[in-house]
Motif scaffolding. Structure first.
Motif, PDB file in Angstrom:
ATOM      1  N   ILE A 161       0.832  -1.202   0.000  1.00 19.51           N
ATOM      2  CA  ILE A 161       0.000   0.000   0.000  1.00 19.51           C
ATOM      3  C   ILE A 161       0.866   1.251   0.000  1.00 19.51           C
ATOM      4  CG2 ILE A 161      -1.692   1.299   1.352  1.00 19.51           C
ATOM      5  CD1 ILE A 161      -2.744  -1.451   2.332  1.00 19.51           C
ATOM      6  N   ARG A 162       1.892   1.265   0.855  1.00 20.93           N
ATOM      7  CA  ARG A 162       2.763   2.444   0.940  1.00 20.93           C
ATOM      8  C   ARG A 162       3.475   2.702  -0.381  1.00 20.93           C
ATOM      9  NH1 ARG A 162       8.007   3.722   1.678  1.00 20.93           N
ATOM     10  NH2 ARG A 162       8.655   1.532   1.688  1.00 20.93           N
ATOM     11  N   ARG A 163       3.921   1.643  -1.041  1.00 17.68           N
ATOM     12  CA  ARG A 163       4.725   1.812  -2.243  1.00 17.68           C
ATOM     13  C   ARG A 163       3.894   1.872  -3.516  1.00 17.68           C
ATOM     14  NH1 ARG A 163      10.282  -1.589  -1.470  1.00 17.68           N
ATOM     15  NH2 ARG A 163      10.722  -0.405  -3.368  1.00 17.68           N
ATOM     16  N   SER A 164       2.572   1.780  -3.393  1.00 11.95           N
ATOM     17  CA  SER A 164       1.717   1.783  -4.583  1.00 11.95           C
ATOM     18  C   SER A 164       1.617   3.154  -5.232  1.00 11.95           C
ATOM     19  CB  SER A 164       0.317   1.301  -4.210  1.00 11.95           C
ATOM     20  OG  SER A 164      -0.325   2.244  -3.359  1.00 11.95           O
ATOM     21  N   GLY A 165       1.714   4.230  -4.437  1.00 10.81           N
ATOM     22  CA  GLY A 165       1.477   5.567  -4.959  1.00 10.81           C
ATOM     23  C   GLY A 165       0.013   5.878  -5.172  1.00 10.81           C
ATOM     24  N   ALA A 166      -0.872   4.970  -4.765  1.00 10.86           N
ATOM     25  CA  ALA A 166      -2.310   5.165  -4.972  1.00 10.86           C
ATOM     26  C   ALA A 166      -2.862   6.155  -3.953  1.00 10.86           C
ATOM     27  CB  ALA A 166      -3.049   3.837  -4.856  1.00 10.86           C
ATOM     28  N   THR A 167      -3.810   6.969  -4.395  1.00  9.45           N
ATOM     29  CA  THR A 167      -4.486   7.902  -3.506  1.00  9.45           C
ATOM     30  C   THR A 167      -5.971   7.584  -3.363  1.00  9.45           C
ATOM     31  OG1 THR A 167      -4.795   9.422  -5.377  1.00  9.45           O
ATOM     32  CG2 THR A 167      -2.877   9.787  -3.962  1.00  9.45           C
TER      33      THR A 167
ATOM     34  N   LEU B 142      -8.913   4.103  -3.150  1.00  4.27           N
ATOM     35  CA  LEU B 142      -9.032   2.659  -2.954  1.00  4.27           C
ATOM     36  C   LEU B 142      -9.106   1.892  -4.274  1.00  4.27           C
ATOM     37  CD1 LEU B 142     -11.428   2.561   0.128  1.00  4.27           C
ATOM     38  CD2 LEU B 142      -9.036   1.825   0.069  1.00  4.27           C
ATOM     39  N   PRO B 143      -9.901   2.342  -5.268  1.00  3.70           N
ATOM     40  CA  PRO B 143      -9.918   1.593  -6.536  1.00  3.70           C
ATOM     41  C   PRO B 143      -8.546   1.516  -7.208  1.00  3.70           C
ATOM     42  CG  PRO B 143     -11.836   3.013  -6.395  1.00  3.70           C
ATOM     43  CD  PRO B 143     -10.954   3.388  -5.258  1.00  3.70           C
ATOM     44  N   ASP B 144      -7.786   2.616  -7.208  1.00  5.46           N
ATOM     45  CA  ASP B 144      -6.449   2.560  -7.794  1.00  5.46           C
ATOM     46  C   ASP B 144      -5.564   1.588  -7.028  1.00  5.46           C
ATOM     47  OD1 ASP B 144      -6.588   4.192 -10.041  1.00  5.46           O
ATOM     48  OD2 ASP B 144      -6.331   6.022  -8.878  1.00  5.46           O
ATOM     49  N   LEU B 145      -5.751   1.499  -5.726  1.00  4.87           N
ATOM     50  CA  LEU B 145      -5.001   0.537  -4.929  1.00  4.87           C
ATOM     51  C   LEU B 145      -5.370  -0.894  -5.301  1.00  4.87           C
ATOM     52  CD1 LEU B 145      -2.961   0.315  -2.617  1.00  4.87           C
ATOM     53  CD2 LEU B 145      -4.872   0.434  -1.012  1.00  4.87           C
ATOM     54  N   LEU B 146      -6.646  -1.131  -5.601  1.00  4.85           N
ATOM     55  CA  LEU B 146      -7.101  -2.475  -5.935  1.00  4.85           C
ATOM     56  C   LEU B 146      -6.629  -2.934  -7.309  1.00  4.85           C
ATOM     57  CD1 LEU B 146     -10.748  -2.225  -4.546  1.00  4.85           C
ATOM     58  CD2 LEU B 146      -8.884  -3.599  -3.608  1.00  4.85           C
ATOM     59  N   ARG B 147      -6.104  -2.018  -8.125  1.00  2.00           N
ATOM     60  CA  ARG B 147      -5.519  -2.439  -9.403  1.00  2.00           C
ATOM     61  C   ARG B 147      -4.377  -3.425  -9.190  1.00  2.00           C
ATOM     62  NH1 ARG B 147      -6.968   1.112 -13.709  1.00  2.00           N
ATOM     63  NH2 ARG B 147      -7.801   3.116 -12.987  1.00  2.00           N
TER      64      ARG B 147
END
Length: 694
Positions: free
Chosen positions: A89-95, A97-102
């Motif tokens: 999660i920390r290294r994903s760069g997502a801001t 939740l859907p972008d994180l779930l990619r």
């Protein structure tokens, strides 16, 4: 066909949200930085491993709780489950939740516009698809009005997330109706793990935001944290140079307290309040020409929730918990105002009867009170409604031997729409070795009717050029009180292995059989007083899907880890004999047949990190609403490849700077297709993020 979106409705839409500041930097400058970072990565031969990162062996032994509603080793889970941990999660760069779930293999994420997303598992991708159950710390996030999730209002401070557990496949035996194709459970960190001050600021070409969190001790009894979060998204383009009118902003406050009132007891109290505004283009109808067109509007979401959870662990063989929450949500846009108040409580008990049997069982009750104030375009009858849901489940884990375990269970629910529903499952796990497991499962799950398919009437579209009629024909989608639950019988098989200390793989296959899918079908033309073609909700479609999902991780060296995932699926739907119905939410082509994900996490030195995420999504196709006067219209978007990069720098403990580039391979592309909402182009963007913890 849709008319030109130039006319103004009776109520003027809200003024446009202010546009974002001037771009921070040109893309070429960002690309130069990422190329320099890539060169540094290739030049880096040895580097210290991040002490927060888990080894592959630790990842395979990580505990998950969503599969069996109790902690168990990931390798021992008889389900296609994937865990997105804190480091990912920390290294994903997502801001969002859907972008994180990619990052989760098997999850298909499509950005509709600046605020809205479509998230699906194993087909049926659509903004309003309800076959996916989403929870946060055990609280359901979907809207009971359409059994789907408004992703634009689901937000959480990324640093507060402990992990996200994603189950691909049915979970109705434990989680109940709507857990048909999958379950996403967002589990946040305990307050004791988030002490002190944490601040975050982001600024980029498409979005800005800030967040502040403070955690403190409550003496010997526990810990408390509170947070505030603000975000703003700029409008995207529907075509190059033409704004999609889809910008938005949100504000959120929340807290969590974890207490230890006595030995073996734990008490958690948490809550949130939020306010979100998102501009959009909606289909608006009037009783005079042009009758129906897309017009600009602004949707305002607000809500609050409060949850209490009390757990008691008597010993390693017995524990129980009781959880209750109240959740209020409201949505106002040009078409309607909706308000939903939900009260939910559940009690669960786990006990080991003997070395061969461990029983988990529980009871639950949910009360939903809603109100839908409509317009000429959208009406609900009745305007107000209260419904109750009673549920109970039991699950028995039977140890057949040292290496073989059988899990049998079922959930029984009673709802006010379809009465009793049962959702049994049988899961068999064979531990081939300490690092290998083979599993299989047969499950039944249901999706109960929602208010949108039973009680809502919407003037949906306008047909012109109908033979013998010189005036347009209004298409009106009408709910049906005869709706029944969608039913799924799923057969799954999977293999999970840690081949070595550096390599692990996970593969699963499935065959799903669906009955009584929600459809709409045309009726007979009538005059009311203008010509109207009714499109009636029903359950006139069956079908099946089958597919394969593969994921793996490779620790190339102590500083470099590669991850990958591939999913292939085939969907086949057929209307019941004599029917010309079409699927109500989505179509056979609304989810990609092929999806590929590749991720690289590389530590360049003691202070630098470079992460790359590559996504491929196959082509999508949408079938328009079928009428009695001609064939269905269809649309298509080509497959696309997306590259996101993150360059991270930790100049000193507690301080982190991230330069994030998204969609770097294309200037812009479209990710969603559907006839229910206009999709915009997802642009290339750059984001600078700074965090500070003390």
């Amino acid at each position: 066909m849709h008319q030109s979106p130039h006319f103004t409705p009776d109520q003027p839409p809200s003024p446009s949200l202010r546009s974002g500041p001037q771009r921070l930097c040109r893309w070429r400058q960002g690309a130069a930085l990422t190329l320099l970072a890539l060169a540094a990565q290739l030049a880096c031969a040895e580097s210290a491993q991040d002490p927060m990162a888990l080894s592959l062996e630790e990842l395979m032994n990580i505990e998950v709780s969503s599969v069996a509603k109790k902690p168990q080793r990931l390798l021992d889970a008889a389900s296609a489950v994937y865990v997105l941990g804190r480091e990912d999660i920390r290294r994903s760069g997502a801001t969002t939740l859907p972008d994180l779930l990619r990052l989760v293999p098997g999850v298909q994420v499509a950005r509709i516009d600046a605020s809205r997303f479509s998230v699906s598992i194993r087909g049926f991708g659509n903004r309003y698809s309800g076959k996916l159950l989403v929870l946060q710390d055990g609280r359901t996030l979907y809207s009971p009005l359409f059994s789907g999730t408004y992703w634009e209002v689901q937000d959480v401070l990324m640093d507060d997330i402990e992990r996200i557990e994603v189950i691909r496949g049915p979970g109705g035996t434990l989680w109940g109706a709507n857990a048909v194709n999958g379950v996403i459970n967002i589990i946040t960190r305990q307050a004791g793990e988030t002490q002190g001050v944490y601040a975050q600021a982001t600024a980029g070409t498409q979005e800005r935001g800030m967040a502040l969190r403070y955690g403190t001790s409550l003496g010997q009894s526990g810990h408390l944290r509170a947070y505030a979060k603000l975000d703003e998204h700029d409008a995207q383009d529907v075509t190059p140079g033409v704004s999609a009118n889809d910008g938005g902003h949100s504000a959120r406050l929340g807290f969590r307290a974890d207490l230890k009132p006595a030995a073996g007891d734990s008490l958690t109290v948490q809550g949130d309040v939020y306010d979100t505004s998102a501009r959009e283009n909606v289909q608006y109808s009037t009783p005079y020409p042009p009758m129906t067109s897309f017009v600009p509007s602004a949707a305002k979401y607000s809500g609050s929730n409060l949850m209490l959870r009390w757990e008691r662990t008597r010993n390693s063989d017995e524990s129980w918990h009781v959880q209750s929450y109240v959740d209020h949500t409201a949505l106002t846009d040009l078409l309607h105002h909706q308000s939903v108040l939900t009260f939910d409580t559940e009690w669960q008990h786990r006990i080991r009867l003997n070395p061969a049997h461990e029983i988990t069982w529980g009871l639950g009750y949910r009360r939903v009170m809603d109100e839908i104030q409509g317009s000429y375009t959208l009406e609900a009858t009745p305007v107000r409604m209260s419904t109750s849901l009673y549920s109970g489940f039991v699950q028995d884990e039977v140890r057949l031997g040292d290496d073989l375990q059988l899990t049998l269970g079922s959930k029984l629910e009673h709802n006010d729409f379809t009465g009793f529903e049962w959702q049994p499952s049988a899961r068999l796990l064979w531990r081939l070795s300490h690092n290998d497991s083979l599993w299989g499962a047969v499950s039944r799950a249901v999706l109960t009717p929602s208010r949108s398919s039973r009680d809502v009437q919407m003037k949906r579209d306008t047909l012109t050029g109908v033979p013998g009629l010189p005036v347009p024909v209004l298409v009106r989608v009408e709910g049906s009180q005869d709706m029944v639950s969608e039913r799924l019988v799923s057969t799954e098989i999977g293999y999970r292995s840690q081949i070595s200390k550096e390599l692990s793989v996970d593969v699963s296959g499935y065959y799903n059989r669906y009955e009584d899918l929600v459809t709409v079908s045309p009726g007979n033309l009538r005059f009311d007083p203008a010509p109207v073609l009714p499109m009636k909700f029903g359950n006139q479609m069956n079908g099946h899907t089958y597919g394969v999902e593969l994921s793996g991780q490779w620790q190339v060296n102590p500083a470099w880890r590669l991850k990958g995932g591939y999913g292939w699926q085939h969907l086949r739907l057929r209307a019941t004999p004599g029917s010309n119905a079409v699927l109500a939410f989505g179509s056979e082509g609304s989810s990609a047949q092929n999806v590929l994900q590749l991720s690289s996490q590389h530590r360049l030195g003691n202070d630098w990190e470079l992460d790359a995420n590559l996504f491929y999504m196959g082509p999508l196709k949408s079938i328009g609403r079928r009428s009695a006067f001609g064939p269905s219209e269809s649309g298509r978007i080509d497959g696309y490849t997306r590259l996101d990069l993150r360059l991270g720098w930790k100049p000193r403990p507690g301080v982190e700077l991230n330069l994030i580039g998204r969609n770097l391979l294309q200037r812009r592309h479209q990710e969603y297709i559907g006839d229910d909402i206009t999709a915009s182009q997802v642009p290339r963007s750059v984001l600078l993020q700074a965090t500070w913890a003390y």
